[in-house]
Design a protein around this motif. Structure first.
Motif, short mmCIF file in Angstrom:
data_model
loop_
_atom_site.label_atom_id
_atom_site.label_comp_id
_atom_site.label_asym_id
_atom_site.label_seq_id
_atom_site.Cartn_x
_atom_site.Cartn_y
_atom_site.Cartn_z
N ALA A 5 0.81 -1.22 0.00
CA ALA A 5 0.00 0.00 0.00
C ALA A 5 0.84 1.27 0.00
O ALA A 5 0.31 2.37 -0.15
CB ALA A 5 -0.92 0.00 1.21
N GLN A 6 2.14 1.16 0.15
CA GLN A 6 3.01 2.34 0.18
C GLN A 6 3.18 2.86 -1.24
O GLN A 6 3.76 2.20 -2.08
CB GLN A 6 4.36 2.00 0.80
N ASP A 7 2.69 4.07 -1.51
CA ASP A 7 2.78 4.58 -2.88
C ASP A 7 3.84 5.66 -3.05
O ASP A 7 4.02 6.17 -4.15
CB ASP A 7 1.42 5.08 -3.38
N GLN A 8 4.55 6.00 -2.00
CA GLN A 8 5.61 7.01 -2.12
C GLN A 8 6.96 6.48 -1.64
O GLN A 8 7.83 7.25 -1.23
CB GLN A 8 5.22 8.27 -1.34
N GLU A 9 7.14 5.17 -1.69
CA GLU A 9 8.44 4.55 -1.43
C GLU A 9 8.49 3.26 -2.21
O GLU A 9 7.45 2.68 -2.54
CB GLU A 9 8.69 4.33 0.05
N TRP A 10 9.70 2.83 -2.56
CA TRP A 10 9.85 1.69 -3.46
C TRP A 10 11.01 0.82 -3.06
O TRP A 10 12.01 1.29 -2.54
CB TRP A 10 10.09 2.18 -4.89
N LEU A 11 10.87 -0.48 -3.36
CA LEU A 11 11.99 -1.40 -3.27
C LEU A 11 12.65 -1.46 -4.64
O LEU A 11 11.96 -1.62 -5.65
CB LEU A 11 11.52 -2.80 -2.88
N LEU A 12 13.95 -1.32 -4.66
CA LEU A 12 14.73 -1.50 -5.89
C LEU A 12 15.43 -2.83 -5.73
O LEU A 12 16.46 -2.93 -5.07
CB LEU A 12 15.75 -0.37 -6.08
N GLY A 13 14.83 -3.87 -6.26
CA GLY A 13 15.32 -5.21 -6.00
C GLY A 13 14.99 -5.58 -4.57
O GLY A 13 14.21 -4.91 -3.90
N PRO A 14 15.59 -6.63 -4.06
CA PRO A 14 15.24 -7.08 -2.72
C PRO A 14 15.96 -6.33 -1.59
O PRO A 14 15.59 -6.45 -0.44
CB PRO A 14 15.66 -8.55 -2.73
N ASP A 15 16.98 -5.51 -1.92
CA ASP A 15 17.86 -4.99 -0.88
C ASP A 15 17.94 -3.48 -0.74
O ASP A 15 18.71 -2.98 0.09
CB ASP A 15 19.29 -5.53 -1.10
N VAL A 16 17.21 -2.71 -1.54
CA VAL A 16 17.28 -1.25 -1.45
C VAL A 16 15.85 -0.70 -1.32
O VAL A 16 15.00 -0.98 -2.16
CB VAL A 16 17.96 -0.63 -2.70
N LEU A 17 15.64 0.10 -0.28
CA LEU A 17 14.36 0.77 -0.06
C LEU A 17 14.60 2.27 -0.25
O LEU A 17 15.49 2.85 0.38
CB LEU A 17 13.87 0.50 1.37
N ALA A 19 12.82 6.12 -0.25
CA ALA A 19 11.66 6.83 0.27
C ALA A 19 11.85 8.33 0.07
O ALA A 19 12.18 9.06 1.00
CB ALA A 19 11.48 6.50 1.75
N PRO A 20 11.65 8.83 -1.16
CA PRO A 20 11.88 10.25 -1.42
C PRO A 20 10.89 11.15 -0.70
O PRO A 20 9.77 10.74 -0.37
CB PRO A 20 11.69 10.36 -2.94
N VAL A 21 11.31 12.37 -0.43
CA VAL A 21 10.43 13.37 0.16
C VAL A 21 9.57 13.92 -0.96
O VAL A 21 10.08 14.37 -1.98
CB VAL A 21 11.25 14.50 0.82
N VAL A 22 8.26 13.88 -0.77
CA VAL A 22 7.35 14.33 -1.82
C VAL A 22 6.51 15.52 -1.39
O VAL A 22 5.66 15.98 -2.14
CB VAL A 22 6.43 13.17 -2.30
N VAL A 23 6.76 16.04 -0.19
CA VAL A 23 6.05 17.20 0.31
C VAL A 23 7.01 18.38 0.32
O VAL A 23 8.06 18.33 0.99
CB VAL A 23 5.49 16.95 1.73
N GLU A 24 6.68 19.42 -0.42
CA GLU A 24 7.55 20.59 -0.51
C GLU A 24 7.83 21.15 0.87
O GLU A 24 6.93 21.34 1.69
CB GLU A 24 6.89 21.66 -1.38
N ARG A 29 10.22 12.53 7.03
CA ARG A 29 9.08 11.80 6.48
C ARG A 29 8.94 10.47 7.19
O ARG A 29 9.90 9.95 7.76
CB ARG A 29 9.18 11.61 4.98
N ASP A 30 7.73 9.92 7.13
CA ASP A 30 7.49 8.59 7.67
C ASP A 30 7.90 7.57 6.62
O ASP A 30 7.58 7.73 5.44
CB ASP A 30 6.02 8.40 8.01
N VAL A 31 8.61 6.55 7.06
CA VAL A 31 9.03 5.46 6.17
C VAL A 31 8.52 4.16 6.75
O VAL A 31 8.72 3.88 7.94
CB VAL A 31 10.57 5.41 6.04
N TYR A 32 7.85 3.38 5.91
CA TYR A 32 7.43 2.05 6.32
C TYR A 32 8.55 1.07 5.96
O TYR A 32 8.95 0.97 4.80
CB TYR A 32 6.13 1.63 5.61
#
Length: 80
Positions: A5-17, A19-24, A29-32
């Motif tokens: 359900a996280q739409d503003q953070e991504w896994l790049l492969g299995p080992d990199v998370l 979580a860019p800041v998207v609020v000016e 920021r909160d990171v799941y």
């Protein structure tokens, strides 16, 4: 599944998370974090998931994390 359900953070492969800041103007920021251990490669701080944590995100800093025990790519040292 909470991780999917996280739409503003991504896994790049299995080992990199990423979580860019998207609020000016935001400086944090909160990171799941999915299940397991995740480490900020710049600070060395570890986070254990699954849980949500507020992390610092100063201007010019892209919050990203490696799965503990991995080094998917070289990270330059943090600047003071």
């Amino acid at each position: 599944m909470r991780a999917a359900a996280q739409d503003q953070e991504w896994l790049l492969g299995p080992d990199v998370l990423v979580a860019p800041v998207v609020v000016e103007g935001a400086r944090s920021r909160d990171v799941y974090f999915p299940r397991g251990c995740w480490r900020d490669p710049r600070s060395g701080r570890a986070y254990r998931g699954p849980r949500t944590v507020r992390v610092a995100a100063p201007l010019g800093h892209l919050p990203f994390f490696f799965r503990c025990g991995t080094r998917p790519f070289r990270v330059p040292p943090a600047t003071p």
